[in-house]
Structure formats: structure tokens, C-alpha cells
Motif scaffolding. Sequence first.
Motif: not given
Length: 1324
Positions: A604-609, A667-668, A741-745, A752-757
Motif C-alpha cells: 500500500l505504501y509503495e503504491g500510494f505515491y 515515512l518514505c 533496520s527501521l532506524v536506518m531506514g 532525503e526529506y531534509n535535503f529537499f526542504i
Amino acid sequence: MDQKILSLAAEKTADGLQEFLQILKEDDLTDLLQNQAVRGKTAGALLKAIFKGLPCSEEAGALKRLKIYSCCIQLLESGDLQKEVASEITGLLMLEVHRFPGQLLVELANEFVSAINEGKLTNGKSLELLPVILTALGTKKENLTYGKGELSGEECKKQLINTLCSGRWDHQYVIQLTSMFKAVPLTTEEVEFVVEKVLKVFSKLNLQEIPPLVYQLLVLSSKGSRKRVLVGIIAFFNKLDQQHNEEQSGDEYLDLITVPLDELRHVEGTIILHIVFAIKLDFELGRELLRHLKATQQGDFSSICPFSIALLLSVTRIQRFEEQVFDFLKSSVIKNFKDLQLLQGSKYIQSLFPNECCISTMILEVVNNSVHSWDHVTQGLVEFGFILMDSYGPKKILDGKTAETSSGLSRMPNQHACKLGANILLETFKIHEMIRQEILEQVLNRVVTRASSPINHFLDLLSDIIKYSPLVLQSCSSKVTETFDYLSFLPVQTVQGLLKAVQPLLKVSMSIRDSLILVLRKAMFASQLDARKSAVAGFLLLLKNFKVLGSLSSSQCSQSIGVSQVHVDIHSRYNSVANETFCLEIMDSLKRCLGQQADVRLMLYEGFYDVLRRNSQLANSVMQTLLSQLKQFYEPEPDVLPPLKLEACILTQGDQVFLQEPLDYLLCCIQHCLAWYKSRVVPLQQEEEEEEEGFYQYLDDMLESITNRMIKSELEDFELDKSADFSQSTGIGIKNNICASLVMGICEVLIEYNFFISNFSKTKFETILSLFMCYKKLSDILNEKSGKGKTKMANRPTDSFLSMKFVSDLLTALFRDSTQSHEESLSVLRSSNEFMRYAVNVALMKVQQLKETGHVSGPDGQNPEKVFQNLCDITRVLLWRYTSIPTSVEESGKREKGKNISLLCLEGIQKILSAVQQFYQPKCHQFLKALDATDKEEEEEEVSVSERAAFQIRQFQRSLLNLLSSQEEDFKSKEALLLATVLTSLSKLLKPISAEMLSWTSKICTENSCEDASFCKGMLSLLFNLHVSCKSPVGLLRDLSQDIHGLLGDIDEDVEVEKTNNFALVNLKTAAPTVCLLVLSKAEKVLEEVDWLITKLKGQANQKIIPEEASSQAALTNHPMEKTTIIQLGTLLTFFHELVQTALPSGSCVDTLLKDLGKMYTTLTALVKYYLQVYQPSTGIPKNMEKLVKLSGSHLTPLCYSFISYVQNKHSRSLKCTGEKEKTAAGPTAIARALRETKPIPNLIFAIEQYEKFLIHLSKRSKVNLMKHIKLSTSRDFKIKGNILDVVLRQEEDENEEGTASEHEGQNKEPAKKKRKKEMKCLS
């Protein structure tokens, strides 16, 4: 007078009638008959009476009869007689023919032959008499005067038929004359005369006259010459097709002279029907057809043309031939694709075969031709299409993945054959309405029943069919909806492919859409996880494609659907309101998935974008759904650390620990949706004041808060410090691994979010670096804990949450951004080599993922255009970084742990070049253009791909030269190998290969000595590739073999070998096994090509059924191919001559050499067999062939036996050593290895003996002693040696008695060894 003749005929005796007719003059009699016949009165009765009164036993009567026959024939030809009268007269004449004496039959037949050849026939009615005359003549046993000599009746008949077939036939009587021969008993030779004559007449007739003529010819073929009839018909129509194609591609005015295409195709269709009908009655005709076509398959496919393929496909309707024909067509297609592949890989073969035919083009031509009412071909086409797809489709390999590559010349013949099958079915579907339902049903059946094996090729075909005409398929909607019932049982990938394919149908048929929604809703609550994932995939696809504004997305539906096609009810109900309601219903269904397993949520998360991007009106609903989901795991208090409830994401059931919520993916998804929303939707809403902007502001604040608190959090806050348990065997260890794994992700997503803003803010970049340090600490701990096995490390870094677009932007900022205002902030990121190395590593991961799966993860990862654009941008940056800061410069600075960044950049360039050639072959020009930074604005003239590739090649050549000129301790083998691989990839884009590139590569290999085996192999492989593109590599093979021989020494230790030093790259470290195995593999390829040439030569020889005088001419035409074959084998012989004297180390080199020597002798034997087949006393055996045989006898065979002795002695020594060292355990293993390594020896000896056997045959036939330089082998080393066997058995008995195994083992081997040495001397 006529009454008197009739009354006399009525008497019991014929004496009175005979007397009366003898007195009557011939002219009076013929006049009387003529008058009666024209009037139609009693002509038959009168003729009967005349024949009764003129018996053939008397010479005068027989002569008068001949006159009567001549008169009757003229009457029949005049056309003055009534139909009934003419038939009656013809019948009477036929009955009386056999009474004629032979000599008069000859005269009568001669009259006919002269009339036919001189064109004196006016209506051809009298021709019915000719077969009876010829048949009667054939029964006469006495000698008859014919011409100047005397011949028997049978011979006279043969001469008459020969004369008849040598003359000119009037077009209007050709069919009648051909039909006439059916009634004549003919010998094989006579049938050949007739068939040849009729086939010559074909070209002079109107097209419409040919089908009845072919029919008569086929009936006639039952007497013999079946093959000649079929060959002639196929050749004639092949020539007509070729003429038509040439004229179509030539000037338009030529169309005035040619036959109309429609008429030609209808005639061909009729002829095919005639032939198939004839085969049904005479199976021998079908067998002859297949025999002939199989013979041409070995040669140049000369008889395989669109007409013969259509004929074969029609023959498949006859059950007896169905399987044979499909097997033949299948093997022809795959052989043709293999031939084309071989041609592409060899320049010298291309020069011999400039115009190799392409069967796939012919088959597609048949599909196009079948539109002209060729219904008898259509069924065969459909079956053949499916046979190709079933036989040559992708096969399941390890891990259930399939190796798929894009279209291009690199594809294997199997993939080409599968694609051809799909094209046949698609084109047939477009042309033939009647067959559409069957094709669709068969495709859908395969999709459902073969779900476990790869079915992408069927899904692609289904997609193409539906795109072609979604509305046509509405009539087949029941079959589609029936398939939907199986969705729950199919793998997710299959469901996604199937729904994507049928998507255009959903837009035009509400019934199909409704039934799909019903199935998906049921699947949503199914017990199987795969069924629920399929439901999510289906619903996401619907959301992407049903725009709330009601407009069709052109990118999604390749065919624009015309208003006139769509039913009215769709327009009335299918509006934007209906779409909106429909989409919101689906959103409600999907919200329920957020409580299901992690895999379902992940989809679902991969498809919403993608949903958001294609259906922007759903933004509010999607973002609210994601926000409410995030709130469940978010700590709202600003001081609480960590900011996210990781414990809630993990589910523990007893001893098992599972991931419940993939928070990193959530979050991604939020980050990408938010970025897209702010860049696309918000600017449009600036003018309108809306309250909706609240949610995205709220999400921004949440992400900001998470970022700040993540930086402040220590690893201890997540309970993930170094002291934590990360083992995979305990529940806590698995839980900690999932948390890490979750924390690294999450860190990657926030980077990416901080670079974008950031807008290049220094503070934000410091934040990014802090997030990266958190990521790195965890990554280091995981690497450390994974220990020696590195299993975790092998699995972990295969993917990253960073999107490809972001990686491209980040690398550009790090390496290329020289804007003054950005300098200070970027220096923060540039100060960390580890961060830069990480950025390049992620780029490498993405490219590797593209190579393996054909797409990348993250937004737009499935969009080939966007991926290609990102590849171009990334490559441009990596190329600039590598060329401006070489590895040597970088390493002279700080020595840091981890790979050199420039080296990583080079690795990235190499991977991207490989991926572009695999997936974007047609866009190579665009790719190279994007790399050329100078090419931005001024583009005066178009630069070719070769020129652009040459420019890039020069850059990498400079880098390699610099590397090779560096100090030995500074030489980096990894970089050198990568440069060689990059040069190989770029050289493929040079068309043609430049001589400059070849000489440069040759110079590098000649002058630079390098002991790194992989670099040596890379450079020599490049040299071979360049050589093959220009000429044959046999000369290169010979030079390399001399170097190997010089370096490794001779098998005879007393012989000192002169070192040649042709190539400095070949040295003691690289000669064996690296270079040795490389040259042997290349030699094997050359042997394959030579084998192919010999097969072609044999095939062409089989097709040439030529008389003696033409044979010398034929030999001359084959001369270039024969000459090339002999030259290749001669040079290969000198190559093997060197290697077979070389003291090669035991193992793969010896094993491969022995196998290749066997292949060499097999190829030589094939060439000898070819000369046995084509030998003619007038031409003899070519001198260069004699030289080749001499060379093989003096330079190869004796050395082969010496080499075998060397190998066996070496093995016996090694076995002795093993026996002494390890008396028990290793003995059997060593023996097994020795047996395995000496296995090719018997095969080689057999190959040599076969070669010598056929040479003896050729010597006898040609009267040339080819064996004078060859010493025949007298013993075989692998025969059972009785005396040794006795010794061994006796020793075993002693061993049993004494029980001292170790002593006897040593004695056991000695006699055998001595014996073998003696025998080997005999052999050599």
C-alpha cells in the motif's frame, strides 16, 4: 451412297461392304463422311460401317483408315460439328486406334505432334485421341521405322514425347496437353520430360490459368517426379513474390506492369489448397515436400520462402504431418536465429554471406498475406505462434527469477523465437476476426494454468492485444471475467501483470470492472496472504487509472478510444462524480488493509505515491490516511526520545518476532507524497484560499520534530548500542535487527526529506550529516556483529530508501555544484568522505537493482524514461569526478578505511554502461550526448554515436595509460580491470570498429607486462572482440600460443623453446590457466564457425543436382568458402601444434585442450567427408586441402600421442606421490580425479582414427595418396592389457595372504608404469 454403305454394313458378312469400299475413292469417302458429320445425320453409324469395311489386316484398308482418321481430326478441329456428333466420332476413333499397325500409329502421332508444335490446332478437341495413340504405340513390340532408324514401339513413344515437349505449346492447350498425359503410361524419364516442359510454360501463362494447370501437374506427379513438381511450383511463386516486392519498393510506375497483389495472393491460396488436397490423396507427396525442405535447411534455406511456409502451415491440417511440420518449422526458426547470431559475431563469415535470409520476416509476411482468404493457413499460424511461445519462453531459474533483457541484438535465439511467436499471434489477431476469441482464450488459459512458471511473455501479448482494440474484446468479456475468479490463487506478480494488461478494458466495460471489484473485495478478506496482496495491487491499479476528473490518461491507455466506439451508457454513467465515488469507495477498502500484515501495508505504501501522482484529486484522502497511520506511532510530546514508538511496530507471538508496521516505508511514502504535493498541487492553490493546506503543514511539523529528536537520540534510546544482542537465533536478537533496520531506514528517509526542504541551508546539511552518522553507527554495529559469515551484510545493503532522483541531485550537489552561495553549506557534506562514499554506493546499488530486475525501487522507478534520465545525470557526475580527481590523487591524501571514491565512481560508470546497453540499446546516442558536457547549446552538426563513443574511449585510454605507467606498488588491479571492462562496453558502440582502437589495444597487450590475471584476461578479451569485428582471430591465437609455449616450456624437458614475446601481458603468472583457457575458448568458437561453414557447403552441394559439365563451375563458385575454411583450419592447426607441445599444468588446461583437440579432428573429418561428397574427377582435390592434410599428419597427430603420454605419465607420478603420502584416505579421491582428467583421451584417439579412416576413403576415390605424411596409429592406450592384469591379480592374491597392503601397493604400480612408457614410445 451413305445408305448403301449402311445397308451393306447391316448384312451378316462384311465381304460386300469391303468390296464396295475398296472400289470407292478415298476422296469420295472422306467427302461423304464430312457431309454426313456436318449435317449431324448418322455420322456415327456411317463411321462404324466404314471401319467394318476397312480392316487393318489389309494394307490398303489400313491406309484408307489413316485417311479417314486425318479427315475426322480435321473435322473435330474445325468446330463445325455438333457437340454430340463430335463426342460420338471421338469415341469411335478411340476404340479403333489399337487395331492400327505400328507404323501407321507413328505417322498418326507425328501428325499430332507437328500440329501441336506448329500451332495448327484450332480448338483442341482432337487431343483426346493422342493419349490413346501413344498408349497403343507403346504396346507394339515390333521394330518400327522412326526417322532414319528403327525403334521399338516403346522407344518410338519416348521419342515422340521428347519431340512434343521440345516444341512450342500454344497457351490455350497447355492444360489440356498436361491432362492428356495422365492417360498415357509413362516411364520416370518421360514424366521428367513432361514436368520440365510444363514448369517452363508457367511463366508464359496468365496467372488465372496456373491453378488448373498445377492441379493437372499434381495428378500427373503420382506417376513420378513429385519432388521436381513441388520444387518447380515453390520456386515459381517465390520468384513472383520477390519480383512483386522489388517492384513495390522501386518506382511506382512499375505497378502498371505487374500482376495485382490481390490476384496473386488468391491464386497462391488456391494452389496451396490444390497441393494439400493432393497430399491427402498421396502421402508420398507430403513426405517428398518435407524431405526436400529439410535438405535445404542444411544449406541456405533457398526453398524456404513465404509461399512454402504458408504451404507447410496448411499441411498441418493433415494429422499425419502435423507434428513433423511444426517440428521442422520450429527447428528452422531457431537455426535461422542461431545463424544470424553467428553471423553478427564474425566479420569474415559476414563477408561470405552478405544477405542471409531471415525466416521470421517470411513468417510475418505469411501472416499479412493470409488476409486474402487464406483460412487454411490461419489455424496453423495460431498453433505455431503458441508452440514458439511455449517452447522458447523464459524459463524458471534460481530463486524463481527469470533473466529478461530488452529487445536488441544481444538477445538469445530462444528469446527471439518467443518474440516471433508473440508477433505472429498479435498480427493474426489484428487481421482475422474469426480467430480472435480462440487466441484470447488460449492466452488467458496459459496465464491462469502456468502461474508457477514465468509468463511475462503471455502477459505482454495479452496487453498488446487489448491495447490494439479494447472494444473488440467486449464480446469476449465473459472469458476475462471468468479469469478474474482465479485471481486469489495466482502469484502477486501475475495478478499485477494481468490487471495492468486488462486495464484498457475496464475503461470501456462497466460489467468487467464491476466483476473485478467484486473479486477484489472477496480477496481482501481471504485467508491467504498472497490473495490479500493481490487485492491491494488490484485496487491501487484502479485508483491510478480512474481519474476523478473523468479524462483518460494518454500514458495509460495507448489507444485513444473514439466516441463512436463507446456505448452511450458509459458516457451517461461514467462521469467524474461516478469516478470520485468509485475511488473513495476503494480508498475505504484500502484503509482496512492498514490493520493487516506488514507485507500488505508495504504494498500500500509503495503504491500510494503513484496513485497521488496520477489522480491528484485523491491527495486529501491519501494524505489524511497516511497521517492518521503515522499518528499511531508518533510521540507528540516534543521532549520524548526517541520520537517514534518502535516497540509498537514489532509483534511478538510466543518465541516468534515479526515486523507489524514497516514504519520506514510509511515515512518514505509520506515524504515522497508530501514533496510531490508541495511541488505540484500547492503552487496551483496559492491563488485560492483553502483550509486544506493544514494537513501538509502538520506533516511538515511532524517530520521536522522527528528529525530534531532523532539527532538528539542516542543508540541507547533505541536499546541498540554495541552491547545489544543481534544474533538471528534469539527472539531479542531478531527484534533488535528489525529495530536497527527501521532506524536506518528512517534516517535515510529523513536525509532525503531534509535535503529537499533545505534550500542549501548550512544548518539543514549539518542535520543531514548527523542523521547519516546515526545510520553509519548502526550499519557499523551490524557489520561487526554479523561476524565472519557476513550473512547479514550480504543481505542488508541491496537497497536504499533514497530515491534515484535524489541520489542524482545529491551527487550533482556534492561533486559538480560550484555556485558561490552554496559553497559554505555544501562544504559541510563534502568534509565527510564517508558520506560521499555512501552517496556513490547507493547509486551503485540502484544500478545493480536495475540490472537484476529491470526497474528500481522508489518513485518513478517503474518509469523507463525517468530512470534513463537519472542514469544520464548520475553518469555525467561520476565521470566528471573520476576524470577530474583520479584515484592516485585521491589516495595520495588521506588513507581511509573503505573504497576509494574515484574507484567507486568508475565502478558506477561500468555498471551503468552495461545497464544502458542491456535496457536502453536504442538510446545509446542520447546517453552519450548527455555525458558530453560541452554539447549543451551549440549543436551545429549532428555527431554520430561512434564519434561520441570514441571521445569517451580516449578519456579512459588516458586513465589506463597513466595507471600502467605508475610504479608497480601503486598499480591497482581492480581499477585496471574496471577500465578494461568500460573500454569493452564502449567499443561495442563503435560502428565500424576503428583501426586506431585495435592498434592501441594491441600495443597495450604487447608492451605492458602485468601479473594480474583478471586484468590480463579483460584486455585480451577486448583485443579478441576488436579482432573478431574486423577479421578472423586465428592469427592472434597462433601468436598467443607461441608465447604460452615459450613461457611454460616443452613437454620434452630436454628441448629448449625459443621465447617469442609477442605479448608482454602473457607471462609466467598469467600464461596458465588464464590466457591458456581464454585462447582455447576462442579457438572453440572458431571451430564452431568452421563447422557451420562446412555444414553450409554440404547443404549447398546437396541442393545442386547438376550434370557433369556444370560441376566444375559449381566448384569455382564455392571456392571462397572452401578457401576460407581451409585457411582457418590451417592456422588453428599451428595454434594446437604449439599448445600440444607445451608443459601445461594438470587440471582444466589439459582437460580443455584434449577436448578441443577432439573437436579439431571432428571438424577435419567433416571437411574430408565434404570432399568425399563433392569429389569429381574433373576438379580433383584442391592443393590447399592436400597441404592441410600434410600439415595435420606432420605437425599435429604425432604430437597428440606424445602429449597423451605426457599427461598419463604425469598422472601416474602424481598417483604414486599420493599413495606414498596418504596411504588410505586420499587414495580413492586422487584416482577418481586422475580418471576424470584422462577421460577425454579415448575420445581424442577415436576422433584421430575416424579422421584417418575417411582420409583413406578419400585417397582411394581421388587416386591421390593423402596418407603418405600420416603414420597410422597401431595401438590404443585404453585397451585391456592382459599381462598387466595377471600381475595385478597375482599381487592381490599375495596381498590377501600376507596382509601387507602398503608394500604391495608400491610394487603394484611399477610394472604398469614401465609398460606404459614402452607403449607410448611405440605410439609416438
